[in-house]
Motif scaffolding. Structure first.
Motif, PDB file in Angstrom:
ATOM      1  N   GLU A 186       0.701  -1.293  -0.063  1.00  0.00           N
ATOM      2  CA  GLU A 186      -0.092   0.164   0.046  1.00  0.00           C
ATOM      3  C   GLU A 186       0.844   1.293  -0.010  1.00  0.00           C
ATOM      4  OE1 GLU A 186      -3.166   0.212  -0.121  1.00  0.00           O
ATOM      5  OE2 GLU A 186      -3.885  -1.931   0.123  1.00  0.00           O
ATOM      6  N   HIS A 187       0.477   2.300  -0.762  1.00  0.00           N
ATOM      7  CA  HIS A 187       1.007   3.568  -0.791  1.00  0.00           C
ATOM      8  C   HIS A 187       2.524   3.629  -0.968  1.00  0.00           C
ATOM      9  CE1 HIS A 187      -2.726   4.902   1.055  1.00  0.00           C
ATOM     10  NE2 HIS A 187      -2.849   4.163   1.950  1.00  0.00           N
ATOM     11  N   SER A 188       2.643   3.119  -2.320  1.00  0.00           N
ATOM     12  CA  SER A 188       4.322   3.105  -2.722  1.00  0.00           C
ATOM     13  C   SER A 188       4.634   4.467  -3.130  1.00  0.00           C
ATOM     14  CB  SER A 188       4.372   2.319  -3.916  1.00  0.00           C
ATOM     15  OG  SER A 188       3.997   0.911  -3.597  1.00  0.00           O
ATOM     16  N   PRO A 189       5.722   4.841  -2.863  1.00  0.00           N
ATOM     17  CA  PRO A 189       6.188   6.259  -3.228  1.00  0.00           C
ATOM     18  C   PRO A 189       5.996   6.507  -4.533  1.00  0.00           C
ATOM     19  CG  PRO A 189       8.129   4.890  -2.287  1.00  0.00           C
ATOM     20  CD  PRO A 189       6.902   4.082  -2.310  1.00  0.00           C
ATOM     21  N   PRO A 190       5.732   7.669  -5.058  1.00  0.00           N
ATOM     22  CA  PRO A 190       5.756   7.973  -6.747  1.00  0.00           C
ATOM     23  C   PRO A 190       6.957   8.589  -7.156  1.00  0.00           C
ATOM     24  CG  PRO A 190       4.728   9.775  -5.332  1.00  0.00           C
ATOM     25  CD  PRO A 190       5.064   8.779  -4.177  1.00  0.00           C
ATOM     26  N   MET A 191       7.053   8.414  -8.366  1.00  0.00           N
ATOM     27  CA  MET A 191       8.279   8.938  -9.166  1.00  0.00           C
ATOM     28  C   MET A 191       8.435  10.432  -8.994  1.00  0.00           C
ATOM     29  SD  MET A 191       8.298   6.592 -12.679  1.00  0.00           S
ATOM     30  CE  MET A 191      10.016   6.760 -12.999  1.00  0.00           C
ATOM     31  N   LYS A 192       9.531  10.774  -8.827  1.00  0.00           N
ATOM     32  CA  LYS A 192      10.141  12.074  -8.538  1.00  0.00           C
ATOM     33  C   LYS A 192      10.778  12.886  -9.653  1.00  0.00           C
ATOM     34  CE  LYS A 192      10.040  11.882  -3.790  1.00  0.00           C
ATOM     35  NZ  LYS A 192      10.964  11.867  -2.368  1.00  0.00           N
ATOM     36  N   ASN A 193      10.644  14.181 -10.001  1.00  0.00           N
ATOM     37  CA  ASN A 193      11.363  15.177 -11.156  1.00  0.00           C
ATOM     38  C   ASN A 193      12.771  15.318 -10.471  1.00  0.00           C
ATOM     39  OD1 ASN A 193       9.418  14.447 -12.901  1.00  0.00           O
ATOM     40  ND2 ASN A 193       8.385  16.391 -12.463  1.00  0.00           N
ATOM     41  N   VAL A 194      13.662  14.960 -10.934  1.00  0.00           N
ATOM     42  CA  VAL A 194      15.143  15.457 -10.432  1.00  0.00           C
ATOM     43  C   VAL A 194      15.590  16.424 -11.101  1.00  0.00           C
ATOM     44  CG1 VAL A 194      17.364  14.391  -9.847  1.00  0.00           C
ATOM     45  CG2 VAL A 194      15.343  12.931  -9.820  1.00  0.00           C
ATOM     46  N   GLU A 195      15.853  17.492 -10.657  1.00  0.00           N
ATOM     47  CA  GLU A 195      16.502  18.751 -11.232  1.00  0.00           C
ATOM     48  C   GLU A 195      17.971  18.306 -11.492  1.00  0.00           C
ATOM     49  OE1 GLU A 195      14.933  21.235 -12.571  1.00  0.00           O
ATOM     50  OE2 GLU A 195      13.105  20.945 -11.804  1.00  0.00           O
ATOM     51  N   THR A 196      18.445  18.698 -12.565  1.00  0.00           N
ATOM     52  CA  THR A 196      19.702  18.603 -12.933  1.00  0.00           C
ATOM     53  C   THR A 196      20.175  19.237 -14.195  1.00  0.00           C
ATOM     54  OG1 THR A 196      21.501  16.866 -13.629  1.00  0.00           O
ATOM     55  CG2 THR A 196      19.388  16.456 -14.455  1.00  0.00           C
ATOM     56  N   ARG A 197      21.379  19.334 -14.364  1.00  0.00           N
ATOM     57  CA  ARG A 197      22.120  20.285 -15.574  1.00  0.00           C
ATOM     58  C   ARG A 197      22.621  19.496 -16.620  1.00  0.00           C
ATOM     59  NH1 ARG A 197      21.307  25.849 -16.212  1.00  0.00           N
ATOM     60  NH2 ARG A 197      20.701  26.664 -14.498  1.00  0.00           N
ATOM     61  N   LYS A 198      22.574  19.630 -17.672  1.00  0.00           N
ATOM     62  CA  LYS A 198      23.150  19.059 -18.976  1.00  0.00           C
ATOM     63  C   LYS A 198      24.529  19.225 -18.854  1.00  0.00           C
ATOM     64  CE  LYS A 198      21.226  18.192 -22.650  1.00  0.00           C
ATOM     65  NZ  LYS A 198      20.726  17.926 -24.007  1.00  0.00           N
ATOM     66  N   PRO A 199      25.466  18.632 -19.542  1.00  0.00           N
ATOM     67  CA  PRO A 199      26.881  19.048 -19.749  1.00  0.00           C
ATOM     68  C   PRO A 199      26.761  20.472 -20.600  1.00  0.00           C
ATOM     69  CG  PRO A 199      26.741  16.672 -20.024  1.00  0.00           C
ATOM     70  CD  PRO A 199      25.278  17.140 -19.628  1.00  0.00           C
ATOM     71  N   ASP A 200      27.841  21.048 -20.552  1.00  0.00           N
ATOM     72  CA  ASP A 200      27.978  22.338 -21.245  1.00  0.00           C
ATOM     73  C   ASP A 200      28.493  22.421 -22.563  1.00  0.00           C
ATOM     74  OD1 ASP A 200      27.078  23.526 -18.910  1.00  0.00           O
ATOM     75  OD2 ASP A 200      29.308  24.006 -18.298  1.00  0.00           O
ATOM     76  N   GLU A 201      28.164  20.885 -23.249  1.00  0.00           N
ATOM     77  CA  GLU A 201      28.930  20.654 -24.632  1.00  0.00           C
ATOM     78  C   GLU A 201      27.880  21.431 -25.470  1.00  0.00           C
ATOM     79  OE1 GLU A 201      29.148  16.705 -24.960  1.00  0.00           O
ATOM     80  OE2 GLU A 201      30.824  16.429 -23.497  1.00  0.00           O
TER      81      GLU A 201
END
Length: 536
Positions: A349-364
């Protein structure tokens, strides 16, 4: 006169007769031409009686001895027009590098009596992978000994050589058999067409009871129908090392209960300034053992017979830690479908949902965005019927602001779409230039206020150009190239007047001044043209 001899100079007719009529023997009756009966009988009475006796004899005599009416004459081409001799046979095709050395390919050989032409057709076999059908079009084929092949040279059991390919004639249809026998040809005994060993092999594979409907290893049990095609999605963090320091990177774990395989993918990158890309694969789909299988410093995936326990969905119930080939993976969440699956099968019961992870892409690439846990980007919501405002398209004229003086004469059209604040740039063709599309329809971000950042990384802000930035005389920085707005359509001014409260005053005033100047220039040109007309 009757007793005079028939000598030249003697006349045998009456010179006193003035009319010499000729009796008419042809006539018409009711529109049908008829031959009139002669008044004088051409047969004597004795001959007439003899003719009657002969007719009665023919009428009541034996039918087998009656004379037959001669057949209607037909030319040879009309008699042989649709008569075709049909033979069945085969030819052998050698195979290099296959499980069988040769293949048996059955054919149908048609011989046309009209022009002595031959045609060879191979019946089509479903899913054969061969170019079947017409192998030899209708034509006269040269004989190896000279001349052309003739039907008198055809017989059962013979080898027919057509342009170097040898065909074995096995049998024929009833019409061909009757025709050849009637012409005096002694037919040989028919031969059976051998079976193709390759087709026998394919049929044995298809009918084998040990072969399943899918391509799984034989040691893997078949999944129940309820689990076929099911994909569970988990949000995970993969432990790693970055520059000698421990680091954690987000990943998406896809688990397929059908074959107990695990797949790891990097989260998708989203950025409004670039095309959406597919998620890179970290680990391809394969079965992962529950225990660590590292041996002597390297990873050993192992065989199915050697490894007994595999990672199951119960081992991935978040929060959980699993070891995937020596790398620790932390399961932190799952999507709604996976949560319902765990509830139905394991009572979680009540499995934790998926979260959006803020990150930065490489500067290439220079751009930045969000890293989300969804593997496939969500489709863009499409609107239904557009209102007049959303469907409006505004056009502006622009020039290129470049230190190179040769590019200042290039003219461009900027098409702005009000529905999504996107615009495209098209260059007008000129003598010696190609013109065409410069920028496809897309969002263009504004450069940051500070000028310290250089390179493509300065477009990392999320602020994009909108309608207020398209005033007359404004300078737009589009991916490093500067465009100056020089004009607009009259429709732009009308649209701004109708929505004066929604646009900036700077845009409205620039358009009003621009079209005011254009009107004054037009009036001056009209006055000059009128003055020139009066002088003339």
């Amino acid at each position: 006169m009757a007793g005079l001899p028939l000598l030249p100079g003697y006349s045998l007719y009456d010179p006193t007769a003035l009319q010499k009529p000729i009796r008419q023997s042809l006539g018409w009756k009711k529109g049908v031409p008829l031959v009139q009966a002669s008044h004088v009988s051409l047969l004597s009475e004795e001959d007439h009686d003899d003719l009657i006796r002969q007719e009665r004899k023919l009428q009541f005599a034996d039918k087998g001895r009656r004379s037959r009416t001669p057949p209607k004459f037909l030319p040879e081409w009309a008699v042989l027009e649709k008569k075709v001799l049909r033979f069945s046979g085969y030819f052998t095709e050698h195979i290099d590098g296959g499980p069988q050395v040769y293949r048996i390919r059955p054919v149908v050989i048609c011989y046309y009596l009209l022009d002595d032409a031959i045609m060879v057709i191979e019946p089509k076999t479903p899913n054969s992978g061969l170019e079947q059908g017409r192998l030899l079009s209708r034509q006269r084929v040269p004989h190896p000994d000279g001349g052309f092949w003739h039907w008198t040279q055809l017989n059962l059991g013979m080898t027919l050589s057509l342009y170097g390919r040898k065909f074995v004639v096995c049998d024929c249809d009833p019409f061909t058999k009757e025709y050849l026998v009637s012409e005096g040809t002694e037919l040989n005994n028919p031969l059976p067409i051998p079976q193709d060993p390759y087709n026998l092999l394919r049929r044995s594979r298809a009918e084998s009871p040990s072969r399943g409907s899918d391509l799984r290893p034989r040691s893997a049990p078949l999944a129940p129908p309820s689990l076929r095609g099911v994909v569970l999605k988990f949000d995970t963090l993969v432990e790693g090392v970055d520059c000698g320091q421990p680091a954690v990177s987000p990943a998406v774990l896809l688990y397929r209960p059908e074959d107990l395989t695990i797949e790891l993918r990097q989260p998708s990158y989203f950025d409004h300034t670039e095309i959406k890309k597919f998620s890179p694969v970290i680990l391809r789909a394969l079965k992962v053992p529950l225990s660590d299988t590292r041996k002597s410093g390297f990873v050993d995936i192992g065989e199915e017979s050697e490894v007994g326990d595999w990672i199951m969905p119960r081992h991935l119930i978040p929060p959980a830690n699993v070891n995937i080939f020596g790398r620790r993976v932390m399961v932190v969440g799952c999507d709604d479908y996976t949560s319902q699956f765990l509830k139905d099968f394991y009572g979680v019961e009540h499995s934790p949902p998926m979260k959006n992870v803020e990150t930065r892409k490489p500067d290439e690439s220079g751009s930045s965005g969000k890293t989300q846990s969804d593997i496939v980007p969500r489709p863009k919501i499409r609107r239904g019927l557009l209102n007049a405002k959303d469907a409006a398209i505004l056009r502006f004229s622009a020039k290129l602001d470049s230190p190179d003086g040769e590019e200042n004469d290039r003219n461009f059209i900027l098409t702005y779409h009000l529905i999504d604040d996107t615009f495209e740039i098209t260059e007008l063709p000129k003598p010696g230039g190609l013109g065409g599309r410069i920028l496809s329809r897309s969002h263009v971000p504004k450069p940051p206020p500070s000028e310290n950042e250089k390179g493509a990384g300065k477009y990392a802000v999320r602020d994009i150009y909108n309608l207020d930035d398209f005033y007359i005389g404004s300078k737009l920085d589009v991916w490093g190239r500067h465009y100056i707005i020089t004009g607009a359509d009259r429709y732009v001014l009308n649209y701004v007047r109708e929505h004066e409260n929604e646009v900036s005053p700077k845009l409205y005033s620039s358009l009003a001044n621009f079209f005011g100047q254009v009107e004054s220039i037009d009036q001056e040109q009209q006055k000059e043209e009128t003055a020139c007309g009066e002088v003339e």
